[in-house]
Design an enzyme around this catalytic site. Structure first.
Site, PDB file in Angstrom:
ATOM      1  N   GLY A   8      -1.250  -2.850 -10.761  1.00 24.99           N
ATOM      2  CA  GLY A   8      -0.797  -2.320  -9.464  1.00 24.99           C
ATOM      3  C   GLY A   8       0.664  -2.632  -9.202  1.00 24.99           C
ATOM      4  N   LEU A  10       3.408  -0.953  -9.208  1.00 28.27           N
ATOM      5  CA  LEU A  10       4.356  -0.056  -8.525  1.00 28.27           C
ATOM      6  C   LEU A  10       4.134  -0.014  -7.017  1.00 28.27           C
ATOM      7  CD1 LEU A  10       4.508   2.893 -11.094  1.00 28.27           C
ATOM      8  CD2 LEU A  10       5.868   0.805 -10.993  1.00 28.27           C
ATOM      9  N   GLY A  11       3.209  -0.837  -6.515  1.00 26.53           N
ATOM     10  CA  GLY A  11       2.926  -0.851  -5.080  1.00 26.53           C
ATOM     11  C   GLY A  11       3.952  -1.652  -4.297  1.00 26.53           C
ATOM     12  N   ASP A  34       0.155   0.356 -13.975  1.00 28.85           N
ATOM     13  CA  ASP A  34      -0.307   0.987 -12.740  1.00 28.85           C
ATOM     14  C   ASP A  34      -1.114   2.215 -13.151  1.00 28.85           C
ATOM     15  OD1 ASP A  34       0.904   0.591  -9.564  1.00 28.85           O
ATOM     16  OD2 ASP A  34      -0.303   2.357  -9.989  1.00 28.85           O
ATOM     17  N   ILE A  35      -1.836   2.776 -12.177  1.00 26.50           N
ATOM     18  CA  ILE A  35      -2.629   3.964 -12.492  1.00 26.50           C
ATOM     19  C   ILE A  35      -1.792   5.228 -12.367  1.00 26.50           C
ATOM     20  CG2 ILE A  35      -3.503   4.449 -10.156  1.00 26.50           C
ATOM     21  CD1 ILE A  35      -6.283   4.810 -11.472  1.00 26.50           C
ATOM     22  N   ARG A  36      -0.564   5.084 -11.847  1.00 26.12           N
ATOM     23  CA  ARG A  36       0.313   6.249 -11.681  1.00 26.12           C
ATOM     24  C   ARG A  36       1.701   5.896 -12.215  1.00 26.12           C
ATOM     25  NH1 ARG A  36       2.735   5.287  -5.885  1.00 26.12           N
ATOM     26  NH2 ARG A  36       2.267   3.079  -5.785  1.00 26.12           N
ATOM     27  N   TYR A 142     -12.584  -3.459   3.373  1.00 32.54           N
ATOM     28  CA  TYR A 142     -11.486  -4.206   2.722  1.00 32.54           C
ATOM     29  C   TYR A 142     -11.777  -5.706   2.777  1.00 32.54           C
ATOM     30  CZ  TYR A 142      -6.610  -5.835   2.057  1.00 32.54           C
ATOM     31  OH  TYR A 142      -5.459  -6.451   1.623  1.00 32.54           O
ATOM     32  N   LYS A 146     -12.494  -8.488  -0.175  1.00 31.67           N
ATOM     33  CA  LYS A 146     -11.576  -9.625  -0.353  1.00 31.67           C
ATOM     34  C   LYS A 146     -12.333 -10.962  -0.304  1.00 31.67           C
ATOM     35  CE  LYS A 146      -7.644  -7.698  -1.197  1.00 31.67           C
ATOM     36  NZ  LYS A 146      -6.934  -7.957  -2.447  1.00 31.67           N
TER      37      LYS A 146
HETATM   38  P1  NAD Z   1      -0.188  -0.988  -2.601  1.00 32.68           P
HETATM   39  O1  NAD Z   1      -1.223  -0.045  -2.121  1.00 32.68           O
HETATM   40  O2  NAD Z   1       1.215  -0.803  -2.140  1.00 32.68           O
HETATM   41  O3  NAD Z   1      -0.157  -1.017  -4.185  1.00 32.68           O
HETATM   42  C1  NAD Z   1      -1.329  -1.006  -4.955  1.00 32.68           C
HETATM   43  C2  NAD Z   1      -0.992  -0.413  -6.314  1.00 32.68           C
HETATM   44  O4  NAD Z   1      -2.189  -0.390  -7.073  1.00 32.68           O
HETATM   45  C3  NAD Z   1      -0.469   1.010  -6.232  1.00 32.68           C
HETATM   46  O5  NAD Z   1       0.743   1.131  -6.927  1.00 32.68           O
HETATM   47  C4  NAD Z   1      -1.577   1.844  -6.889  1.00 32.68           C
HETATM   48  O6  NAD Z   1      -1.095   2.958  -7.602  1.00 32.68           O
HETATM   49  C5  NAD Z   1      -2.211   0.827  -7.812  1.00 32.68           C
HETATM   50  N1  NAD Z   1      -3.596   1.163  -8.159  1.00 32.68           N
HETATM   51  C6  NAD Z   1      -4.525   1.780  -7.390  1.00 32.68           C
HETATM   52  N2  NAD Z   1      -5.666   1.937  -8.073  1.00 32.68           N
HETATM   53  C7  NAD Z   1      -5.465   1.387  -9.306  1.00 32.68           C
HETATM   54  C8  NAD Z   1      -6.266   1.244 -10.458  1.00 32.68           C
HETATM   55  N3  NAD Z   1      -7.528   1.685 -10.493  1.00 32.68           N
HETATM   56  N4  NAD Z   1      -5.733   0.624 -11.525  1.00 32.68           N
HETATM   57  C9  NAD Z   1      -4.452   0.173 -11.514  1.00 32.68           C
HETATM   58  N5  NAD Z   1      -3.633   0.302 -10.454  1.00 32.68           N
HETATM   59  C10 NAD Z   1      -4.141   0.908  -9.357  1.00 32.68           C
HETATM   60  O7  NAD Z   1      -0.708  -2.452  -2.252  1.00 32.68           O
HETATM   61  P2  NAD Z   1       0.184  -3.767  -2.045  1.00 32.68           P
HETATM   62  O8  NAD Z   1       0.562  -3.822  -0.624  1.00 32.68           O
HETATM   63  O9  NAD Z   1       1.211  -3.844  -3.079  1.00 32.68           O
HETATM   64  O10 NAD Z   1      -0.949  -4.877  -2.252  1.00 32.68           O
HETATM   65  C11 NAD Z   1      -1.065  -5.586  -3.448  1.00 32.68           C
HETATM   66  C12 NAD Z   1      -2.156  -6.630  -3.268  1.00 32.68           C
HETATM   67  O11 NAD Z   1      -1.781  -7.496  -2.191  1.00 32.68           O
HETATM   68  C13 NAD Z   1      -3.524  -6.083  -2.895  1.00 32.68           C
HETATM   69  O12 NAD Z   1      -4.514  -6.858  -3.479  1.00 32.68           O
HETATM   70  C14 NAD Z   1      -3.581  -6.254  -1.386  1.00 32.68           C
HETATM   71  O13 NAD Z   1      -4.901  -6.373  -0.921  1.00 32.68           O
HETATM   72  C15 NAD Z   1      -2.819  -7.547  -1.229  1.00 32.68           C
HETATM   73  N6  NAD Z   1      -2.270  -7.711   0.110  1.00 32.68           N
HETATM   74  C16 NAD Z   1      -1.260  -6.890   0.538  1.00 32.68           C
HETATM   75  C17 NAD Z   1      -0.782  -7.040   1.827  1.00 32.68           C
HETATM   76  C18 NAD Z   1       0.320  -6.148   2.378  1.00 32.68           C
HETATM   77  O14 NAD Z   1       0.636  -6.229   3.579  1.00 32.68           O
HETATM   78  N7  NAD Z   1       0.944  -5.314   1.556  1.00 32.68           N
HETATM   79  C19 NAD Z   1      -1.315  -8.031   2.659  1.00 32.68           C
HETATM   80  C20 NAD Z   1      -2.360  -8.826   2.194  1.00 32.68           C
HETATM   81  C21 NAD Z   1      -2.814  -8.662   0.886  1.00 32.68           C
HETATM   82  C1  AKB Z   2      -3.575  -4.287   5.426  1.00 35.14           C
HETATM   83  O1  AKB Z   2      -3.198  -4.101   6.603  1.00 35.14           O
HETATM   84  O2  AKB Z   2      -4.586  -3.797   4.929  1.00 35.14           O
HETATM   85  C2  AKB Z   2      -2.788  -5.271   4.596  1.00 35.14           C
HETATM   86  C3  AKB Z   2      -3.357  -6.638   4.736  1.00 35.14           C
HETATM   87  C4  AKB Z   2      -2.963  -7.486   5.855  1.00 35.14           C
HETATM   88  O3  AKB Z   2      -4.147  -7.038   3.917  1.00 35.14           O
HETATM   89  N1  AKB Z   2      -1.412  -5.187   4.995  1.00 35.14           N
END
Ligand code: NAD
Ligand code: AKB
Length: 327
Positions: A8, A10-11, A34-36, A142, A146
């Site tokens: 993941g 690229l997220g 990543d998947i994309r 979600y 988690k």
């Molecule tokens: P995001 O949605 O921005 O990125 C997720 C990435 O995973 C994307 O690039 C997507 O293409 C990729 N993905 C989706 N399905 C996939 C698959 N089957 N195989 C491989 N890649 C795949 O999410 P993020 O904000 O970067 O979050 C990353 C992690 O941090 C997650 O576990 C999320 O729960 C956790 N998190 C994020 C936040 C936040 O505010 N961003 C807060 C708490 C926890």
């Molecule tokens: C969401 O809102 O889903 C995330 C998180 C706090 O896990 N930003």
């Protein structure tokens, strides 16, 4: 020197962790997947990248073997709002993806970082100064995935000795990659709207308090916990982690310090409001501070100043498309 695999990548979080880890451990030692591949061109072209579904054990195993990976940052997941719209997909991706990664980590002796979230708490959890060890009965899909993730990571640690570590991130705010469908996305969007339109329509009520963190602190935490002395980690999966707690109204007030003409309006999204209502107003993160020295650098004012400065520069000249890296 660590040899790292990121899923993941690229997220929102992965794109900035990748840049920092490549700077710290060397580009070729940080393999991203990543998947994309329709975004993040600079990251894809700057070092090893593979298109891979994190549930595809065969593909991930090949990558781990050929690059002699010893640490996995497993970031692929569906976030809260997207998960609520697609609950079974979220269950499958968030749990099957993690199980695949843990299985490989066990076989190839890798350490694993898995971010958890404030989403692991629910309406029966204490809302203020939410403790590290407390009730976890989330009502969102979600959150359910988690909590399951935290438990299975602990299980792989105590049953098989896999070096699993994680943090409960709050909402993450950044200016590089847009957020991926969470309840806290408003806290990012508000800065873009403030700079471009001087107004923002928020989907949460003005008095909704949630924990938040600026991305440089989130990246710092992900690196520091994986470098921490394992003997000191009592709460491996996962540590409460926060930097600030604020409401949309309060955030708008801080934006007005720098953009006095900024206006905020409200159009409530019942789904995301219900999720936000079930999460803590603010957590305590004492265990992270004591067990591995966690300390955030940014508060709401410092983050607001930096976000507005970076975005003002970027949108003053739309040709300057990249974000600024902090770590
Ligand atoms: P995001 O949605 O921005 O990125 C997720 C990435 O995973 C994307 O690039 C997507 O293409 C990729 N993905 C989706 N399905 C996939 C698959 N089957 N195989 C491989 N890649 C795949 O999410 P993020 O904000 O970067 O979050 C990353 C992690 O941090 C997650 O576990 C999320 O729960 C956790 N998190 C994020 C936040 C936040 O505010 N961003 C807060 C708490 C926890
Ligand atoms: C969401 O809102 O889903 C995330 C998180 C706090 O896990 N930003």
């Amino acid at each position: 020197m660590k040899r790292i695999l990121i899923t993941g990548a690229l997220g929102q979080l992965g794109s900035e962790i990748t840049t920092s880890l490549r700077r710290r451990y060397g580009t070729d030692n940080v393999v991203i997947t990543d998947i994309r591949d329709n975004t993040g061109r600079e990251l894809i072209e700057s070092g090893p990248f593979y298109l891979a579904d994190c549930r595809d054990g065969k593909k991930l195993t090949e990558i781990v073997r050929s690059h002699r990976i010893d640490t996995i940052y497993h970031l692929a997941a569906l976030l809260s709002a997207t998960a609520e719209a697609n609950p079974l997909t979220a269950w499958d991706l968030n749990t099957a993806g993690l199980l695949t990664v843990l299985g490989i980590a066990l076989e190839y002796s890798c350490a694993v970082f898995t971010p958890s979230s404030i989403g692991v708490f629910g309406p029966t959890t204490m809302k203020n100064w939410t403790p590290q060890d407390t009730l976890q009965r989330p009502t969102s899909m979600y959150g359910i995935t988690k909590v399951a993730g935290e438990l299975i990571c602990d299980y792989y640690n105590h049953r098989y000795g896999v070096d699993t570590r994680g943090v409960r991130y709050p909402g993450l705010i950044s200016n590089v990659t847009p957020p991926g469908g969470g309840t806290t996305d408003y806290a990012v969007d508000i800065y873009y709207a403030a700079v471009r339109k001087k107004q923002y329509t928020c989907f949460l009520k003005g008095d909704t308090y949630l924990d938040m963190m600026y991305m440089p602190d989130a990246v710092k935490a992900a690196i520091e916990i994986m470098e921490a002395n394992p003997e000191k980690l009592r709460h491996r999966n996962a540590f409460n982690l926060t930097a600030m707690s604020f409401s949309p109204e309060e955030q708008a007030g801080y934006i007005r310090r720098y953009l006095p003409e900024f206006e905020i309006y409200y159009e409530i999204d019942p789904l995301r409001q219900a999720i936000a209502n079930s999460w803590p107003n603010n957590m305590e993160d004492y265990a992270a501070r004591v067990e591995w020295g966690w300390e955030p650098e940014y508060d709401l004012d410092a983050m607001t100043r930096d976000m507005l400065e970076v975005l003002t520069l970027r949108f003053a000249d739309e040709t300057n498309a990249g974000g600024r890296n902090h770590v």
